[in-house]
Design a protein around this motif. Structure first.
Motif, PDB file in Angstrom:
ATOM      1  N   PHE A  64      32.694  39.239   8.669  1.00 33.33           N
ATOM      2  CA  PHE A  64      31.373  38.907   9.179  1.00 33.33           C
ATOM      3  C   PHE A  64      31.273  37.404   9.324  1.00 33.33           C
ATOM      4  CE2 PHE A  64      30.456  42.968   7.089  1.00 33.33           C
ATOM      5  CZ  PHE A  64      29.879  43.632   8.148  1.00 33.33           C
ATOM      6  N   TYR A  65      30.634  36.973  10.381  1.00 34.46           N
ATOM      7  CA  TYR A  65      30.377  35.555  10.585  1.00 34.46           C
ATOM      8  C   TYR A  65      29.341  35.096   9.563  1.00 34.46           C
ATOM      9  CZ  TYR A  65      28.522  31.270  12.536  1.00 34.46           C
ATOM     10  OH  TYR A  65      28.100  29.985  12.688  1.00 34.46           O
ATOM     11  N   LEU A  66      29.585  33.954   8.931  1.00 34.83           N
ATOM     12  CA  LEU A  66      28.648  33.376   7.975  1.00 34.83           C
ATOM     13  C   LEU A  66      28.114  32.068   8.547  1.00 34.83           C
ATOM     14  CD1 LEU A  66      30.711  33.817   4.683  1.00 34.83           C
ATOM     15  CD2 LEU A  66      28.960  35.330   5.603  1.00 34.83           C
ATOM     16  N   GLY A  67      26.800  31.984   8.650  1.00 32.59           N
ATOM     17  CA  GLY A  67      26.162  30.764   9.127  1.00 32.59           C
ATOM     18  C   GLY A  67      25.744  29.896   7.965  1.00 32.59           C
ATOM     19  N   LYS A  68      25.727  28.602   8.177  1.00 33.70           N
ATOM     20  CA  LYS A  68      25.297  27.675   7.126  1.00 33.70           C
ATOM     21  C   LYS A  68      23.778  27.752   6.985  1.00 33.70           C
ATOM     22  CE  LYS A  68      26.163  23.258   5.239  1.00 33.70           C
ATOM     23  NZ  LYS A  68      26.325  21.881   5.337  1.00 33.70           N
ATOM     24  N   ALA A  69      23.305  27.969   5.779  1.00 35.06           N
ATOM     25  CA  ALA A  69      21.872  28.149   5.530  1.00 35.06           C
ATOM     26  C   ALA A  69      21.056  26.965   6.031  1.00 35.06           C
ATOM     27  CB  ALA A  69      21.612  28.389   4.048  1.00 35.06           C
ATOM     28  N   SER A  70      21.577  25.767   5.880  1.00 38.27           N
ATOM     29  CA  SER A  70      20.819  24.581   6.292  1.00 38.27           C
ATOM     30  C   SER A  70      20.696  24.469   7.817  1.00 38.27           C
ATOM     31  CB  SER A  70      21.441  23.311   5.722  1.00 38.27           C
ATOM     32  OG  SER A  70      22.782  23.182   6.142  1.00 38.27           O
ATOM     33  N   ASP A  71      21.457  25.280   8.559  1.00 33.92           N
ATOM     34  CA  ASP A  71      21.354  25.286  10.025  1.00 33.92           C
ATOM     35  C   ASP A  71      20.336  26.304  10.546  1.00 33.92           C
ATOM     36  OD1 ASP A  71      23.260  23.317  10.183  1.00 33.92           O
ATOM     37  OD2 ASP A  71      24.921  24.685  10.605  1.00 33.92           O
ATOM     38  N   PHE A  72      19.764  27.107   9.667  1.00 35.82           N
ATOM     39  CA  PHE A  72      18.797  28.115  10.104  1.00 35.82           C
ATOM     40  C   PHE A  72      17.554  27.436  10.665  1.00 35.82           C
ATOM     41  CE2 PHE A  72      20.231  31.754   7.063  1.00 35.82           C
ATOM     42  CZ  PHE A  72      21.458  31.772   7.685  1.00 35.82           C
ATOM     43  N   ASN A  73      16.878  28.140  11.570  1.00 33.15           N
ATOM     44  CA  ASN A  73      15.694  27.542  12.192  1.00 33.15           C
ATOM     45  C   ASN A  73      14.443  27.643  11.321  1.00 33.15           C
ATOM     46  OD1 ASN A  73      15.237  30.244  12.463  1.00 33.15           O
ATOM     47  ND2 ASN A  73      14.868  30.226  14.660  1.00 33.15           N
ATOM     48  N   ASP A  74      14.464  28.426  10.269  1.00 30.33           N
ATOM     49  CA  ASP A  74      13.324  28.551   9.362  1.00 30.33           C
ATOM     50  C   ASP A  74      13.583  27.671   8.142  1.00 30.33           C
ATOM     51  OD1 ASP A  74      11.406  29.269   7.499  1.00 30.33           O
ATOM     52  OD2 ASP A  74      11.614  31.423   7.834  1.00 30.33           O
ATOM     53  N   PRO A  75      12.791  26.626   7.922  1.00 30.31           N
ATOM     54  CA  PRO A  75      13.050  25.709   6.806  1.00 30.31           C
ATOM     55  C   PRO A  75      12.897  26.361   5.432  1.00 30.31           C
ATOM     56  CG  PRO A  75      10.933  25.218   7.807  1.00 30.31           C
ATOM     57  CD  PRO A  75      11.593  26.256   8.682  1.00 30.31           C
ATOM     58  N   PHE A  76      12.264  27.530   5.359  1.00 28.58           N
ATOM     59  CA  PHE A  76      12.082  28.208   4.079  1.00 28.58           C
ATOM     60  C   PHE A  76      13.117  29.297   3.845  1.00 28.58           C
ATOM     61  CE2 PHE A  76       7.902  26.583   5.276  1.00 28.58           C
ATOM     62  CZ  PHE A  76       7.691  25.732   4.203  1.00 28.58           C
ATOM     63  N   ASP A  77      13.903  29.619   4.869  1.00 27.10           N
ATOM     64  CA  ASP A  77      14.929  30.647   4.737  1.00 27.10           C
ATOM     65  C   ASP A  77      15.974  30.191   3.729  1.00 27.10           C
ATOM     66  OD1 ASP A  77      16.152  33.040   5.257  1.00 27.10           O
ATOM     67  OD2 ASP A  77      16.312  32.720   7.405  1.00 27.10           O
ATOM     68  N   MET A 110      21.760  24.663  -3.576  1.00 25.10           N
ATOM     69  CA  MET A 110      22.055  25.996  -3.034  1.00 25.10           C
ATOM     70  C   MET A 110      21.918  25.998  -1.515  1.00 25.10           C
ATOM     71  SD  MET A 110      20.238  28.407  -5.911  1.00 25.10           S
ATOM     72  CE  MET A 110      20.122  29.771  -4.811  1.00 25.10           C
ATOM     73  N   PHE A 111      20.893  25.368  -1.009  1.00 25.80           N
ATOM     74  CA  PHE A 111      20.616  25.365   0.421  1.00 25.80           C
ATOM     75  C   PHE A 111      21.728  24.671   1.208  1.00 25.80           C
ATOM     76  CE2 PHE A 111      18.146  23.768   4.160  1.00 25.80           C
ATOM     77  CZ  PHE A 111      17.802  25.004   4.680  1.00 25.80           C
ATOM     78  N   GLU A 112      22.239  23.571   0.689  1.00 30.85           N
ATOM     79  CA  GLU A 112      23.284  22.819   1.396  1.00 30.85           C
ATOM     80  C   GLU A 112      24.650  23.498   1.312  1.00 30.85           C
ATOM     81  OE1 GLU A 112      23.135  20.230   3.495  1.00 30.85           O
ATOM     82  OE2 GLU A 112      20.980  20.522   3.295  1.00 30.85           O
ATOM     83  N   LYS A 113      24.887  24.262   0.273  1.00 32.72           N
ATOM     84  CA  LYS A 113      26.209  24.856   0.069  1.00 32.72           C
ATOM     85  C   LYS A 113      26.301  26.328   0.483  1.00 32.72           C
ATOM     86  CE  LYS A 113      27.538  21.720  -3.612  1.00 32.72           C
ATOM     87  NZ  LYS A 113      28.603  21.009  -2.977  1.00 32.72           N
ATOM     88  N   ALA A 114      25.187  26.941   0.792  1.00 27.33           N
ATOM     89  CA  ALA A 114      25.177  28.378   1.071  1.00 27.33           C
ATOM     90  C   ALA A 114      25.586  28.691   2.504  1.00 27.33           C
ATOM     91  CB  ALA A 114      23.779  28.945   0.802  1.00 27.33           C
ATOM     92  N   PHE A 115      26.430  29.696   2.624  1.00 22.56           N
ATOM     93  CA  PHE A 115      26.764  30.300   3.912  1.00 22.56           C
ATOM     94  C   PHE A 115      26.276  31.742   3.827  1.00 22.56           C
ATOM     95  CE2 PHE A 115      29.428  26.658   3.933  1.00 22.56           C
ATOM     96  CZ  PHE A 115      29.548  26.307   5.268  1.00 22.56           C
ATOM     97  N   VAL A 116      25.628  32.210   4.879  1.00 19.92           N
ATOM     98  CA  VAL A 116      24.872  33.455   4.794  1.00 19.92           C
ATOM     99  C   VAL A 116      25.125  34.348   5.997  1.00 19.92           C
ATOM    100  CG1 VAL A 116      22.518  34.383   4.667  1.00 19.92           C
ATOM    101  CG2 VAL A 116      23.051  32.208   3.569  1.00 19.92           C
ATOM    102  N   THR A 117      25.094  35.633   5.749  1.00 18.48           N
ATOM    103  CA  THR A 117      24.969  36.611   6.816  1.00 18.48           C
ATOM    104  C   THR A 117      23.891  37.584   6.362  1.00 18.48           C
ATOM    105  OG1 THR A 117      26.176  38.027   8.356  1.00 18.48           O
ATOM    106  CG2 THR A 117      26.721  38.272   6.023  1.00 18.48           C
TER     107      THR A 117
END
Length: 160
Positions: free
Chosen positions: A55-68, A108-115
């Motif tokens: 699965f592709y993992l996106g960097k959390a800090s790149d999400f468009n929702d600042p609270f995600d 956590m926000f800077e280091k997290a990769f998420v799907t």
């Protein structure tokens, strides 16, 4: 969210806060649905990950929702309990509860990769937003293997 769903998630969160990971995993394993769904847009790098059964993992800090992916505590009592556990366990004495919370969430926000997965197979909003306005695809994931693999199970978190 119904009462059963709220109740198990509350128990799970408290076990995680108390660093009782085995009990937390047991709760999560018990209530994890049999199937999860991943909505995706059709693009080459995501198709490549699909071919590799990844699965592709996106960097959390790149999400468009600042609270995600940012931890949110709705109760000062719970936040203070978390701080007290950290103080005892890690011998950490922050100047304030807010300082510790900010430090934890920022790291956590800077280091997290998420799907992200959904429990819903047919959700028009998800098809529209995540599957490129209904032009993408949806993968059905059988969670039986996830439930048996503690390494994977420990990295999957329910939406709270």
């Amino acid at each position: 969210m119904n009462d059963i769903e709220t109740n198990w998630k509350s128990k799970y969160i408290m076990k995680m806060i108390e660093c009782e990971n085995i009990q937390a995993l047991t709760i999560k394993k018990t209530f994890m649905p049999e199937k999860l769904y991943k909505y995706e847009s059709y693009c080459n790098y995501k198709i490549d990950t699909l071919r590799r059964k990844e699965f592709y993992l996106g960097k959390a800090s790149d999400f468009n929702d600042p609270f995600d992916c940012k931890g949110i505590f709705y109760s000062k009592d719970i936040l203070e309990e978390v701080v007290e556990i950290y103080r005892k366990r890690y011998k950490y004495d922050p100047r304030s509860t807010e300082m510790l919370f900010k430090t934890i969430t920022d790291v956590m926000f800077e280091k997290a990769f998420v799907t992200c997965f959904s429990e819903e197979k047919f959700n028009m909003a998800l098809w529209n937003f995540y599957a490129d306005q209904h032009c993408g695809y949806c993968i059905e994931v059988d969670t039986a293997n996830i439930k048996e693999n503690e390494s994977v199970l420990s990295r999957i978190e329910p939406v709270i």
